[in-house]
Design an enzyme around this catalytic site. Structure first.
Site, PDB file in Angstrom:
ATOM      1  N   ASP A 181       0.854  -1.191   0.000  1.00  9.29           N
ATOM      2  CA  ASP A 181       0.000   0.000   0.000  1.00  9.29           C
ATOM      3  C   ASP A 181       0.887   1.237   0.000  1.00  9.29           C
ATOM      4  OD1 ASP A 181      -2.222  -1.505   0.012  1.00  9.29           O
ATOM      5  OD2 ASP A 181      -2.749  -1.193   2.108  1.00  9.29           O
ATOM      6  N   ASP A 226     -14.096  -6.015  -4.766  1.00  3.55           N
ATOM      7  CA  ASP A 226     -14.230  -6.222  -3.320  1.00  3.55           C
ATOM      8  C   ASP A 226     -15.621  -6.776  -3.067  1.00  3.55           C
ATOM      9  OD1 ASP A 226     -11.726  -5.133  -3.036  1.00  3.55           O
ATOM     10  OD2 ASP A 226     -12.447  -3.137  -2.508  1.00  3.55           O
TER      11      ASP A 226
END
Lengths: 194, 251
Positions: free
Chosen positions: B11, B130
């Site tokens: 990330d 997701d």
């Protein structure tokens, strides 16, 4: 050492230039005939679609230039397929360095063939000292058939196909050496040493 | 044989890795380039860089970062986070990214998947999905899994494949962060139904979870973040384990 990387309408050529830089070779992205003719080594990279790539090369007479080259030459991915005689991808006549047909993978398994796969039956100085399990990174939906004389390494995905080809000064690799970790680096190093 | 892939995810915020990273051997574990290089040396098969930078101005740093990564790292990498236009994709691919991933923007404007695939080829377009199970039905969520949509996950996966996605990155919001294993049920369902590779994400806690997601879950690749960053599972150990267990893996 001057390496010419042939500039045409293909994607992902930047990685090839960076890989050359990591090996300390001076590489230039170019479509200038003189620069290509005078280079010590020529790389023909590519990701893309065969028909529009051949059209682009013919319009600039790069097809005839490639066919006339005498220095060590390495086609990568789409570069390998364009060096063959014919590709099923949009029914395309290619450069014909290798008398080989390029076909689409059957739909029995997932296509494109994406990921790491093994180079087998290797027999060429280009692939010397690769260690026990030479894995290379593939991304492709079409493959070059095997040839009794010009196939110098195979890979298996649903069927055996030409992983590497060699004829005179022309070498070609279906996988991406610039993305194949240490194995790919060694292959590029061997190519620069030819 | 085509191998199963292990993919660490980094990330990125303002050009730096976030989520506590615990690497004593790195001078600067916050440097995505150094961390990525270490993972490549350890045997990671690919890397994913997920940009969570909020502001548009700071997103320019992402292109600079991608250039540095491409210059340094000799394995494929995907860049995702906030990508919404063909121009975004072009800039990242030109900088040297191998693939890009789109998520919320594809849900909002599904036709961008067609446009990106037509322009750059399916092989470099990953659609991240997701998913969260609500009363027995799997729904697509956006904005980091916070926002539910009315799309059924299985149907959306098929739709993006038909629109030209080259791979699906499937994250189970029910499993993410739990370390209780990947969502093998839905991963297997989607992987079997589609003719493109599926990368499973969310829930990795033990080495067995990777074996399970490659066998029961029929995943083509597995992605994880914190267990690699915190060295709970070193990649060489994981790959040796999978090899012993009969999973085809690059050693």
């Amino acid at each position: 050492m001057q390496v010419a990387v042939i500039k045409y309408n293909a994607g992902n050529v930047r990685s090839v230039l960076y890989a050359m830089e990591r090996l300390g070779a001076k590489a230039e992205l170019t479509d200038d005939p003189d620069t290509i003719l005078q280079a010590d080594k020529v790389i023909f990279p590519g990701q893309g679609e065969a028909k529009s790539a051949m059209k682009y090369l013919r319009e600039r007479e790069l097809d005839q230039l490639i066919q006339s080259l005498k220095q060590p030459f390495l086609g990568i991915c789409l570069g390998l397929q364009l060096l063959c005689e014919y590709s099923e991808e949009k029914d395309t006549t290619c450069l014909g360095i290798f008398p080989i047909q390029v076909k689409k993978f059957p739909a029995r398994e997932k296509v494109p063939h994406i990921g790491w796969n093994l180079l087998t039956d290797t027999s060429t100085p280009l692939l010397s000292d690769l260690g026990e399990n030479p894995f290379a990174y593939y991304v492709h939906s079409y493959y070059a058939e095997l040839h009794p004389e010009f196939t110098i390494a195979k890979t298996h995905y649903m069927l055996d196909f030409s992983a590497l080809l060699h004829r005179d000064n022309f070498f070609a690799m279906q996988a991406h050496p610039e993305k194949s970790s240490l194995t790919g680096e060694k292959i590029l190093k061997n190519f620069l040493a030819l | 044989m085509l191998t199963k892939r292990i993919i660490p995810c980094l990330d990125i915020k303002d050009g730096r890795t976030v989520k506590g990273v615990n690497f004593v051997e790195l001078r600067d574990a916050g440097d995505p380039v150094e961390l990525g290089k270490l993972y490549a040396l350890e045997g990671a098969d690919e890397l994913v860089f997920l940009d969570i930078t909020a502001t548009v101005e700071k997103r320019k740093t992402l292109v600079e970062l991608v250039t540095k990564v491409a210059k340094t790292i000799n394995i494929p990498f995907t860049v995702g986070g906030g990508i919404s236009t063909v121009e975004d994709v072009k800039a990242l691919l030109n900088a040297g990214a191998d693939k890009i991933s789109v998520n919320s923007s594809a849900v909002k404007h599904p036709e961008i998947v067609d446009q990106m695939a037509a322009e750059f080829g399916s092989q470099c377009i990953v659609v991240a999905i997701d998913t969260k199970n609500i009363d027995g039905v799997d729904f697509v969520h956006t904005h980091g899994g916070r926002k539910p949509t009315l799309k059924i996950t299985q149907e959306w996966a098929k739709e993006v494949m038909e629109r030209g996605a080259g791979e699906i990155l499937l994250t189970s919001m029910d499993h993410d962060g739990t370390k209780s294993g990947f969502a093998n049920g839905i991963t297997s369902e989607i992987s079997s139904a589609l003719s493109i590779p599926v990368i499973a994400s969310g829930g990795a806690g033990k080495m067995e979870h990777f074996k399970d997601v490659f066998t029961a879950g029929k995943a083509d690749a597995a992605l994880a973040a914190s267990i690699f960053h915190f060295k709970e599972i070193p990649i060489p150990d994981l790959k040796a384990y999978l090899d012993r267990e009969g999973v085809t893996i690059r050693i």
